[in-house]
Design an enzyme around this catalytic site. Sequence first.
Site, PDB file in Angstrom:
ATOM      1  N   ASN A   9       0.874  -1.173   0.000  1.00 36.30           N
ATOM      2  CA  ASN A   9       0.000   0.000   0.000  1.00 36.30           C
ATOM      3  C   ASN A   9       0.914   1.227   0.000  1.00 36.30           C
ATOM      4  OD1 ASN A   9      -1.783   2.055   0.500  1.00 36.30           O
ATOM      5  ND2 ASN A   9      -2.354   1.377   2.562  1.00 36.30           N
ATOM      6  N   GLU A  49      -7.039   4.577   7.593  1.00 28.52           N
ATOM      7  CA  GLU A  49      -6.813   6.009   7.307  1.00 28.52           C
ATOM      8  C   GLU A  49      -8.031   6.602   6.612  1.00 28.52           C
ATOM      9  OE1 GLU A  49      -3.022   5.513   5.371  1.00 28.52           O
ATOM     10  OE2 GLU A  49      -2.145   4.986   7.297  1.00 28.52           O
ATOM     11  N   SER A  66       3.172  -2.178  10.347  1.00 28.31           N
ATOM     12  CA  SER A  66       4.608  -2.222  10.613  1.00 28.31           C
ATOM     13  C   SER A  66       5.260  -3.559  10.249  1.00 28.31           C
ATOM     14  CB  SER A  66       4.902  -1.855  12.076  1.00 28.31           C
ATOM     15  OG  SER A  66       4.506  -0.509  12.323  1.00 28.31           O
TER      16      SER A  66
HETATM   17  P1  PGA Z   1       2.641   0.252   7.666  1.00 22.81           P
HETATM   18  O1  PGA Z   1       1.209   0.462   6.971  1.00 22.81           O
HETATM   19  O2  PGA Z   1       3.211  -1.019   7.110  1.00 22.81           O
HETATM   20  O3  PGA Z   1       3.420   1.477   7.274  1.00 22.81           O
HETATM   21  O4  PGA Z   1       2.411   0.158   9.131  1.00 22.81           O
HETATM   22  C1  PGA Z   1       0.344  -0.609   6.740  1.00 22.81           C
HETATM   23  C2  PGA Z   1      -0.946  -0.127   6.120  1.00 22.81           C
HETATM   24  O5  PGA Z   1      -1.368   0.990   6.417  1.00 22.81           O
HETATM   25  O6  PGA Z   1      -1.578  -0.842   5.315  1.00 22.81           O
END
Ligand code: PGA
Length: 252
Positions: free
Chosen positions: A14, A101, A214
């Site tokens: 993503n 988000e 993460s």
């Molecule tokens: P991140 O994001 O790996 O930066 O924690 C994951 C996501 O929002 O799909």
Amino acid sequence: MDDYHSPQTIIAANWKMYKTRKGAAEFFDNLLPLVKDQENLVVVCPPATLLMTIADKYADCGVLFGAQNIHWVAEGAYTGEISAEQAADAGAQFVICGHSERRHYFDESNEMVSHKVDAALNQNLRPILCIGETLEEREAGDTLEVLREDLFASLATVEPTTDIVIAYEPVWAIGTGKVASPADAEEAIGFIRAQLRELWGELACKVSMLYGGSVKPENIAELMACPNINGALVGGASLKAESFAAIINYKK
Ligand code: PGA
């Protein structure tokens, strides 16, 4: 377990609101030699502006593409939005639906998410449905209740299908460097699968379920060792070809 019935392993990127054409070209130039002969599905979800360019240019490279969002209406006066048909026309085969988000910054409700999932499936796009609890919800001991509520409400109008992919993304782990422990991720995803089984029966065993939050080269192998985890949705670590390749190649 019979392989035919196993959920597909999917490693999805993503990119959020990062990269322009130059950065995307550099990324693929570096990534492709590192991930040849991939047996797992690799999906990159770039910003909408890049979708058509990279889906055309890298059509036969073994990577599939996805949109990060769609509107649920087929067409109309919705300035700034894109429809499922437009995303598919631009080369998407997947679409992320209900990312936290979007839920938090753009007030997407479970009802909207469920219509987006439907709109995606109607255009043969595979929805990657995201659900996950906030830190407050986890600390209050409400995690499983939130997951159940979000899952059921986000699928309210959706017919059972293994085309859907479900991503468990605890909000407190997204972009924070704090990954869920494999035990917590497995508990949550095992719970989501059990709930989906209540809703959709045995089909739930064949639905790919991803962990997101993460994910990095250092933690992917232990997450993938969990029986209910069939892949990952990767944000920050998917922006660099080397780290995304290391995640894709977690078995090597
Ligand atoms: P991140 O994001 O790996 O930066 O924690 C994951 C996501 O929002 O799909």
